[in-house]
Design an enzyme around this catalytic site. Structure first.
Site, PDB file in Angstrom:
ATOM      1  N   SER A   1       0.742  -1.193   0.084  1.00  0.00           N
ATOM      2  CA  SER A   1      -0.156  -0.150   0.139  1.00  0.00           C
ATOM      3  C   SER A   1       0.745   1.397   0.163  1.00  0.00           C
ATOM      4  O   SER A   1       0.375   1.973   0.324  1.00  0.00           O
ATOM      5  CB  SER A   1      -0.903   0.005   1.118  1.00  0.00           C
ATOM      6  OG  SER A   1      -1.717  -1.069   1.284  1.00  0.00           O
TER       7      SER A   1
ATOM      8  N   LYS B   1      13.342   7.863   9.474  1.00  0.00           N
ATOM      9  CA  LYS B   1      14.290   6.533   9.658  1.00  0.00           C
ATOM     10  C   LYS B   1      14.756   5.859   8.179  1.00  0.00           C
ATOM     11  O   LYS B   1      13.658   5.379   7.558  1.00  0.00           O
ATOM     12  CB  LYS B   1      13.534   5.425  10.668  1.00  0.00           C
ATOM     13  CG  LYS B   1      13.624   5.836  11.908  1.00  0.00           C
ATOM     14  CD  LYS B   1      15.100   6.095  12.480  1.00  0.00           C
ATOM     15  CE  LYS B   1      15.368   6.292  13.945  1.00  0.00           C
ATOM     16  NZ  LYS B   1      16.698   6.499  14.114  1.00  0.00           N
TER      17      LYS B   1
ATOM     18  N   ASP C   1      -5.479  -1.401 -10.029  1.00  0.00           N
ATOM     19  CA  ASP C   1      -4.526  -0.547 -10.433  1.00  0.00           C
ATOM     20  C   ASP C   1      -4.816  -0.267 -11.946  1.00  0.00           C
ATOM     21  O   ASP C   1      -4.375   0.883 -12.470  1.00  0.00           O
ATOM     22  CB  ASP C   1      -3.221  -0.969 -10.222  1.00  0.00           C
ATOM     23  CG  ASP C   1      -2.568  -0.623  -8.971  1.00  0.00           C
ATOM     24  OD1 ASP C   1      -2.920   0.190  -8.552  1.00  0.00           O
ATOM     25  OD2 ASP C   1      -1.716  -1.460  -8.426  1.00  0.00           O
TER      26      ASP C   1
ATOM     27  N   MET D   1     -29.108  -0.732 -11.430  1.00  0.00           N
ATOM     28  CA  MET D   1     -30.240  -0.550 -12.401  1.00  0.00           C
ATOM     29  C   MET D   1     -31.132  -1.517 -12.248  1.00  0.00           C
ATOM     30  O   MET D   1     -32.284  -1.247 -12.312  1.00  0.00           O
ATOM     31  CB  MET D   1     -29.578  -0.619 -13.590  1.00  0.00           C
ATOM     32  CG  MET D   1     -30.506  -0.731 -14.942  1.00  0.00           C
ATOM     33  SD  MET D   1     -31.012  -2.335 -15.347  1.00  0.00           S
ATOM     34  CE  MET D   1     -31.320  -2.132 -17.109  1.00  0.00           C
TER      35      MET D   1
ATOM     36  N   CYS E   1     -25.484  -1.227 -12.981  1.00  0.00           N
ATOM     37  CA  CYS E   1     -25.587  -2.515 -13.214  1.00  0.00           C
ATOM     38  C   CYS E   1     -26.550  -3.206 -12.046  1.00  0.00           C
ATOM     39  O   CYS E   1     -27.681  -2.919 -12.123  1.00  0.00           O
ATOM     40  CB  CYS E   1     -24.146  -3.286 -12.905  1.00  0.00           C
ATOM     41  SG  CYS E   1     -23.993  -4.883 -13.625  1.00  0.00           S
TER      42      CYS E   1
ATOM     43  N   PRO F   1      14.593   0.631   7.227  1.00  0.00           N
ATOM     44  CA  PRO F   1      13.768  -0.315   6.423  1.00  0.00           C
ATOM     45  C   PRO F   1      14.054  -0.395   4.942  1.00  0.00           C
ATOM     46  O   PRO F   1      14.063  -1.148   4.438  1.00  0.00           O
ATOM     47  CB  PRO F   1      12.337   0.436   6.877  1.00  0.00           C
ATOM     48  CG  PRO F   1      12.356   1.094   8.054  1.00  0.00           C
ATOM     49  CD  PRO F   1      13.882   1.657   8.043  1.00  0.00           C
TER      50      PRO F   1
ATOM     51  N   HIS G   1     -21.090  -0.445 -16.950  1.00  0.00           N
ATOM     52  CA  HIS G   1     -20.220   0.332 -15.995  1.00  0.00           C
ATOM     53  C   HIS G   1     -19.525   1.560 -16.551  1.00  0.00           C
ATOM     54  O   HIS G   1     -18.381   1.321 -16.899  1.00  0.00           O
ATOM     55  CB  HIS G   1     -19.119  -0.900 -15.325  1.00  0.00           C
ATOM     56  CG  HIS G   1     -19.732  -1.813 -14.749  1.00  0.00           C
ATOM     57  ND1 HIS G   1     -19.809  -1.865 -13.131  1.00  0.00           N
ATOM     58  CD2 HIS G   1     -20.408  -2.988 -14.858  1.00  0.00           C
ATOM     59  CE1 HIS G   1     -20.259  -2.874 -12.705  1.00  0.00           C
ATOM     60  NE2 HIS G   1     -20.636  -3.514 -13.564  1.00  0.00           N
TER      61      HIS G   1
ATOM     62  N   GLU H   1       6.046 -15.264  -2.797  1.00  0.00           N
ATOM     63  CA  GLU H   1       5.417 -15.193  -4.125  1.00  0.00           C
ATOM     64  C   GLU H   1       5.924 -14.435  -4.968  1.00  0.00           C
ATOM     65  O   GLU H   1       5.688 -14.441  -6.496  1.00  0.00           O
ATOM     66  CB  GLU H   1       3.953 -14.429  -3.834  1.00  0.00           C
ATOM     67  CG  GLU H   1       2.910 -15.543  -3.094  1.00  0.00           C
ATOM     68  CD  GLU H   1       2.961 -15.523  -1.728  1.00  0.00           C
ATOM     69  OE1 GLU H   1       3.711 -15.180  -1.135  1.00  0.00           O
ATOM     70  OE2 GLU H   1       1.932 -16.014  -1.154  1.00  0.00           O
TER      71      GLU H   1
ATOM     72  N   GLU I   1     -18.369   3.673 -14.870  1.00  0.00           N
ATOM     73  CA  GLU I   1     -17.261   4.185 -14.198  1.00  0.00           C
ATOM     74  C   GLU I   1     -15.955   3.832 -14.576  1.00  0.00           C
ATOM     75  O   GLU I   1     -14.887   4.630 -14.545  1.00  0.00           O
ATOM     76  CB  GLU I   1     -17.431   3.771 -12.560  1.00  0.00           C
ATOM     77  CG  GLU I   1     -17.318   2.436 -12.466  1.00  0.00           C
ATOM     78  CD  GLU I   1     -18.534   1.616 -12.623  1.00  0.00           C
ATOM     79  OE1 GLU I   1     -19.509   1.707 -13.343  1.00  0.00           O
ATOM     80  OE2 GLU I   1     -18.604   0.408 -12.261  1.00  0.00           O
TER      81      GLU I   1
ATOM     82  N   TYR J   1     -13.795  -7.601  -0.852  1.00  0.00           N
ATOM     83  CA  TYR J   1     -13.088  -7.332   0.430  1.00  0.00           C
ATOM     84  C   TYR J   1     -11.462  -7.811   0.253  1.00  0.00           C
ATOM     85  O   TYR J   1     -10.568  -7.521   1.142  1.00  0.00           O
ATOM     86  CB  TYR J   1     -13.663  -8.181   1.762  1.00  0.00           C
ATOM     87  CG  TYR J   1     -15.094  -7.865   2.048  1.00  0.00           C
ATOM     88  CD1 TYR J   1     -15.130  -6.525   2.814  1.00  0.00           C
ATOM     89  CD2 TYR J   1     -16.022  -8.514   1.912  1.00  0.00           C
ATOM     90  CE1 TYR J   1     -16.200  -5.901   2.915  1.00  0.00           C
ATOM     91  CE2 TYR J   1     -17.227  -8.060   2.233  1.00  0.00           C
ATOM     92  CZ  TYR J   1     -17.168  -6.814   2.900  1.00  0.00           C
ATOM     93  OH  TYR J   1     -18.537  -6.281   3.284  1.00  0.00           O
TER      94      TYR J   1
HETATM   95  N1  GLN Z   1     -25.586  -9.459 -10.249  1.00  0.00           N
HETATM   96  C1  GLN Z   1     -25.786  -8.826 -11.231  1.00  0.00           C
HETATM   97  C2  GLN Z   1     -25.791  -9.549 -12.732  1.00  0.00           C
HETATM   98  O1  GLN Z   1     -24.725 -10.521 -12.590  1.00  0.00           O
HETATM   99  C3  GLN Z   1     -25.341  -7.321 -11.585  1.00  0.00           C
HETATM  100  C4  GLN Z   1     -23.652  -7.475 -11.665  1.00  0.00           C
HETATM  101  C5  GLN Z   1     -22.919  -6.185 -11.345  1.00  0.00           C
HETATM  102  O2  GLN Z   1     -23.543  -5.325 -10.593  1.00  0.00           O
HETATM  103  N2  GLN Z   1     -21.858  -6.342 -11.773  1.00  0.00           N
HETATM  104  O3  GLN Z   1     -26.361  -9.462 -13.729  1.00  0.00           O
END
Ligand code: GLN
Length: 532
Positions: A16, A189, A73, A386, A383, A192, A509, A152, A511, A56
């Site tokens: 991080s 320091k 990334d 919606m 998604c 490290p 999406h 790894e 975004e 998560y």
């Molecule tokens: N779970 C929903 C689907 O598979 C929406 C997927 C999502 O939001 N990326 O259609």
């Protein structure tokens, strides 16, 4: 430029530290000098891609135009460079082993013992060089995930060692470490950093440049000490000080001359520093907003900001366009009930319901949609967001009792969201969703058409379920219409409520496509509506 040059970015001391942002910032500076640059992330875990990981674990799964499910990334790379990435830009240990083992099964190794060195390292090197060759980039920056010294990461560091021999002056290594500040003694320091460079040296790799992450300005003495102990030129000891936004990092790296160290190393011409005009203009707008607006993001991973990274960054970009700072309120969908929506959303000017999978938190998301719809609060559903808007409309406007998505309730009497035909016989989970960019035609006069200013768009997808067009007419008559359609399959990609101030649900999406120099039109339009 004749031959592709390869830059490796490794990390030491702790995770991080922001290797992704340093890589993206350097790439930005080199791109601004007219070089064609791409960035690659090598992830040392055994999953073939991060598509099967829940947020998560590693935060958001980022999807490319060519349908690769990748590390978040790559989102930073695109947001900084404004150039699309693809499958080759993210490689995991799982993918490397899978292809080596498949080759072994085919008999490609002709009776040889298959080993980490050379077979795994050869495959790593092949994947690195592929980006240079195939796309003819001047510079390939490869970020190695994890921290040097991890079991790894060993094969990756070994591949870098070999490439330094093979490609000689076409390779350089930038190592990112931490210089902690000890409050008790009032000192920065360097130990490290020394240790982590030693670990890299033990693996046979001498870094060319050290980037030191720090909370406080590094003194000349500290820089000298690091240079001496770590065997690098003092000019190559670069400070990476904490800043208020990741978008400031390219400016800081330019001040520290990180790009010039790279040009020197590769013997490339050093002209005057690029202005980064558009970038600086964006930064100024971001830092000096004229307005503030409170937006709620409703999701089930809100305790982890990285889970919705691209959405949060899209708001940063779209806010700046509108001269506004977007204050995001992260609302856990499981905390929302019919009774508390008025209280939760009382100061909120716009509600975004986030993507997701599975039924946890779904009822809270549906209540959030209901609040937005009934109170004429700008609503943006992405998604699953919606899909929740469609379910809410079915239940509360069309009075389809227990309407649902068949993902959440297989026995629902009204499967207004249903599994896509092509998904019905899919059994494997990895990489099998409807993924990547698909075209969509917009209906003139819709809010989406106004925002995009064009009829044909392409957006990225990641889902298995879709609007069930059996119900299209019922929805239309009651006031929710489809305004974006896939021209090849007729899938509904966008729904809107024309009577509402701003109510847009998108199956894709948006975004993933918002960048600093090209903020996404739907996010811009949504923020604009919340400011009116
Ligand atoms: N779970 C929903 C689907 O598979 C929406 C997927 C999502 O939001 N990326 O259609």
């Amino acid at each position: 430029m004749a031959d592709t040059k390869y830059i490796f970015v490794t990390g030491g001391v702790t995770s991080s530290l922001g290797k992704g942002i340093i890589s993206a910032s350097l790439a930005k500076l080199l791109q601004a000098r007219g070089l064609s640059v791409t960035i690659q992330k090598l992830d040392p875990y055994l999953n073939v891609d991060p598509g099967t990981l829940n947020p998560y674990e590693h935060g958001e799964c980022y999807v490319t135009d060519d349908g690769a499910e990748t590390d978040l990334d790559l989102g930073h790379y695109e947001r900084f460079l404004n150039v699309p990435t693809s499958q080759g830009n993210n490689v995991t240990t799982g993918r490397i082993y899978k292809s080596v083992i498949e080759k072994e099964r085919r008999g490609d190794f002709l009776g040889k013992t298959v080993q980490i060195i050379p077979h795994i390292t050869d495959e790593i090197k092949r994947r690195i060089k592929l980006l240079g060759k195939k796309n003819k980039h001047d510079i390939v920056i490869t970020e190695i995930g994890g921290t040097v010294g991890d079991i790894e990461s060993l094969p990756y560091v070994e591949a870098v060692r070999q490439l330094k021999w093979e490609l000689e002056d076409k390779v350089m290594v930038i190592h990112l470490t931490l210089v902690p500040y000890l409050r008790a003694s009032g000192e920065l320091k360097t130990k490290p950093t020394q240790h982590s460079v030693k670990t890299l040296l033990e693996a046979g790799v001498q870094p060319d440049v050290l980037v030191l992450r720090t909370e406080r300005e590094l003194t000349e003495d500290i820089r000298k000490k690091v240079a001496l102990f770590c065997n690098v030129n003092i000019k190559s000891v670069i400070q990476s000080i904490d800043v208020s936004t990741i978008y400031e990092v390219p400016i800081k790296m330019q001040e520290e001359e990180l790009d010039i160290r790279v040009l020197e190393k590769f013997g490339l011409p050093i002209k005057k520093n690029p202005e980064l005009k558009a970038w600086r203009e964006f930064l100024q707008k971001y830092k000096e907003p004229q307005e503030f607006v409170d937006i709620a993001i409703v999701g089930k991973y809100v305790e982890l900001a990285d889970a919705y990274k691209s959405i949060a960054e899209s708001f940063v970009h779209a806010g700046a366009v509108n001269n506004a700072k977007v204050n995001i309120h992260w609302i856990h969908s499981e905390s929302i009930t019919k009774e508390n929506t008025a209280e939760i959303f009382k100061d909120i000017k716009g509600i975004l319901v986030a993507p997701g999978f599975g039924h946890r938190g779904i009822e809270g998301k549906i209540e959030a949609v209901r609040y937005a719809r009934e109170n004429n609060v700008p609503f943006f559903g992405i998604c699953l967001g919606m899909q929740c808007a469609v379910i809410e409309f079915a239940r509360n406007v069309l009075k389809m009792n227990k309407a649902n998505s068949s993902e959440m309730d297989e026995k629902t009497p009204y499967p207004v969201i249903d599994i896509m035909e092509e998904q019905k016989n899919v059994l494997e989970k990895g990489g099998t969703m409807r993924l990547g960019a698909y075209p969509c035609n917009l209906i003139k006069g819709s809010k989406s058409f106004e925002a995009y200013g064009t009829e044909c768009i392409k957006e990225r997808h990641r889902h298995r379920y879709e609007f069930n067009d059996k119900y299209l007419n019922d929805f239309k008559i009651a006031g929710m219409t489809e305004v974006g359609i896939n021209p090849d399959t007729n899938l509904v990609e966008i729904v809107e409520i024309p009577e509402h101030k701003w109510f847009v649900g998108v199956q894709f999406h948006p975004e993933y496509r918002s960048t600093v120099v090209q903020p996404h039109p739907l996010f811009i339009s949504f923020i604009k509506a919340t400011l009116e």
